[in-house]
Design an enzyme around this catalytic site. Structure first.
Site, short mmCIF file in Angstrom:
data_model
loop_
_atom_site.label_atom_id
_atom_site.label_comp_id
_atom_site.label_asym_id
_atom_site.label_seq_id
_atom_site.Cartn_x
_atom_site.Cartn_y
_atom_site.Cartn_z
N HIS A 95 0.85 -1.19 0.00
CA HIS A 95 0.00 0.00 0.00
C HIS A 95 0.89 1.24 0.00
O HIS A 95 1.81 1.34 0.80
CB HIS A 95 -0.91 0.03 1.24
N SER A 155 -7.41 4.04 9.00
CA SER A 155 -8.11 3.98 7.72
C SER A 155 -7.41 2.99 6.78
O SER A 155 -8.04 2.07 6.22
CB SER A 155 -8.13 5.38 7.09
N1 URA Z 1 -5.45 6.46 2.31
C1 URA Z 1 -6.46 5.92 3.01
O1 URA Z 1 -7.01 4.89 2.65
N2 URA Z 1 -6.84 6.53 4.12
C2 URA Z 1 -6.26 7.66 4.57
O2 URA Z 1 -6.64 8.16 5.59
C3 URA Z 1 -5.21 8.21 3.81
C4 URA Z 1 -4.82 7.59 2.68
#
Ligand code: URA
Length: 428
Positions: free
Chosen positions: A85, A186
């Site tokens: 990610h 998140s």
């Molecule tokens: N990407 C996400 O999925 N959430 C965030 O808060 C920032 C970047």
């Protein structure tokens, strides 16, 4: 479940208090159903941004967001799984060559991705510039492709961490995106719910990233790595430079074109370096060491996987990519070395040309964006093209050029310090 009053929890956080596990579980469960209102959650997000959260609170928040929806697992899959990610950057197309490259070594990549908002592009938007390619897959299609091809990049369904979907949309319009507890929970709630067994985080640092300085990026990386490890996901993080764009192409179809060059054994050195570095790390976490990653870019194995991955989702890997109708070339004003080329300004200009969207329902122009003809540290001559701006609507050039004002510096006597992509790593 215990009952609480949202307003009391907000006041508690406002006064720098800690929320208990039961309070966080209640808050997220009730926000998901709508019993806690958006305005209450907005106030809570701002209180968290201003006063922070303990590691225990961040873990509880992440777990509560995972529990708000479904989780995936790969019990029937023979291959180990590994994912990456990125916290998002300008010209960051690395996922495109990376997923097939890792899959070429027998490690499956289940990547549930998002769309771009603001100046950073989204992986799905890039892939959608390929004729016929489909982002939405059913769970059955997703598992089938993972088993047969070994790599899937598709849209995360509505069932995965729905609390995060609501909260992210709220943060976007309430100035609360940048809080480390909120970013970490998140990202990690979605990645843990996705079910991958290992995960490499590419935490970007610099003007084009959420984290502008390395200390905050390191803190975010540490929090996320710990969250992953606590949830049983073998997680590590690389901190990488995002002060200047990655590669030469910025914009959806332009980035696909550059990714295909990398898969064909070419492409800009910085894109190749980061792709190889992240692939090595994903493979290491999945238990594959001593493999020649770069060779799979040169000998066509990664390209074969790419073609399979695109075709499996209805895409035509041989189709011509969309191009923009209008072009504007920016020339170098002087002889010298490029000593500054600001990622945020280039990203904003590309976005204004039509490559990005301001609201999630906005359409994007697949061919829009910027081609750099030289990167940071390179020598240029006066009058030589520095960059080409692409858009379907010539009226967009003016605002894009405003964004680019002061974005680069060319110095006559400068000695180019080599750009360092990999700044640090955090192991679990
Ligand atoms: N990407 C996400 O999925 N959430 C965030 O808060 C920032 C970047």
């Amino acid at each position: 479940m215990a009952e609480f009053a949202a307003v009391e929890l907000i006041m508690q956080k406002r006064e720098k208090g800690e929320l208990s596990t039961a309070e966080i579980n209640w808050l997220i469960a009730n926000y998901t159903t709508g019993a806690v209102a958006d305005e209450q959650m907005s106030a809570m997000a701002m209180a968290i941004l201003l006063n922070g959260m303990s590691r225990r609170e961040i873990k509880d928040l992440t777990m509560a967001m995972i529990a708000s929806g479904e989780t995936l697992d790969y019990a029937g899959l023979a291959a180990p799984t590994s994912d990456k990610h990125s916290t998002g950057g300008v010209g960051d197309k690395i996922t495109l060559p990376l997923a097939p490259l890792v899959a070429a070594f027998g490690v499956a990549v289940p990547q549930l991705s998002g769309r771009g908002l603001g100046h950073t592009g989204g992986t799905l938007d890039k892939l959608e510039s390929i004729k016929g390619w489909r982002a939405a897959l059913s769970n059955a299609e997703f598992h089938k492709q993972l088993a047969e091809v070994g790599a899937v990049i598709c849209a995360a369904g509505a069932g995965l961490a729905p609390a995060d979907k609501k909260l992210y949309a709220l943060r976007d319009v309430t100035g609360t995106v940048e809080a480390i507890p909120l970013i970490a929970s998140s990202i990690m709630s979605k990645k843990i719910a996705e079910g991958t067994s290992s995960l490499v985080l590419d935490v970007k640092v610099g003007s084009g990233a959420f984290m502008k300085n390395i200390d905050r990026a390191r803190e975010l990386a540490r929090v996320m790595v710990q969250l992953g490890q606590d949830a049983g996901v073998n997680t590590s993080a690389l901190l990488t430079d995002m002060s200047t764009p990655l590669g030469l192409e910025i914009g959806n179809a332009l980035e696909v074109k550059e990714s295909v060059e990398v898969l064909a054994g070419g492409g800009p050195a910085d894109v190749v370096e980061l792709t190889v570095e992240l692939a090595r790390e994903m493979l290491r976490l999945a238990g594959k060491v001593d493999v020649d990653v770069a060779a799979a870019l040169k000998d066509g194995r990664a390209m074969d996987k790419w073609r399979q991955m695109i075709s499996a989702q209805g895409g035509d890997p041989d189709a011509e990519l969309p191009t923009a109708r209008e072009h504007h070339v920016v020339l170098s004003p002087a002889d010298g070395v490029i000593t500054e080329l600001d990622a945020l300004q280039v990203g904003t200009a590309s976005w204004r040309l039509g490559a990005g969207r301001a609201r999630k329902e906005d359409p994007i122009q697949f061919g829009a964006g910027i081609t750099l003809h030289a990167q940071l540290g390179e020598k240029v001559r006066a009058g030589q093209p520095l960059m080409t701006l692409h858009t379907d609507e010539a009226v967009r050039f003016e605002r894009a050029m405003e964004a680019l004002d002061g974005s680069f510096k060319i110095e006559a006597a400068a000695i180019a310090a080599p750009r360092k992509i990999l700044l640090d790593r955090i192991d679990g």
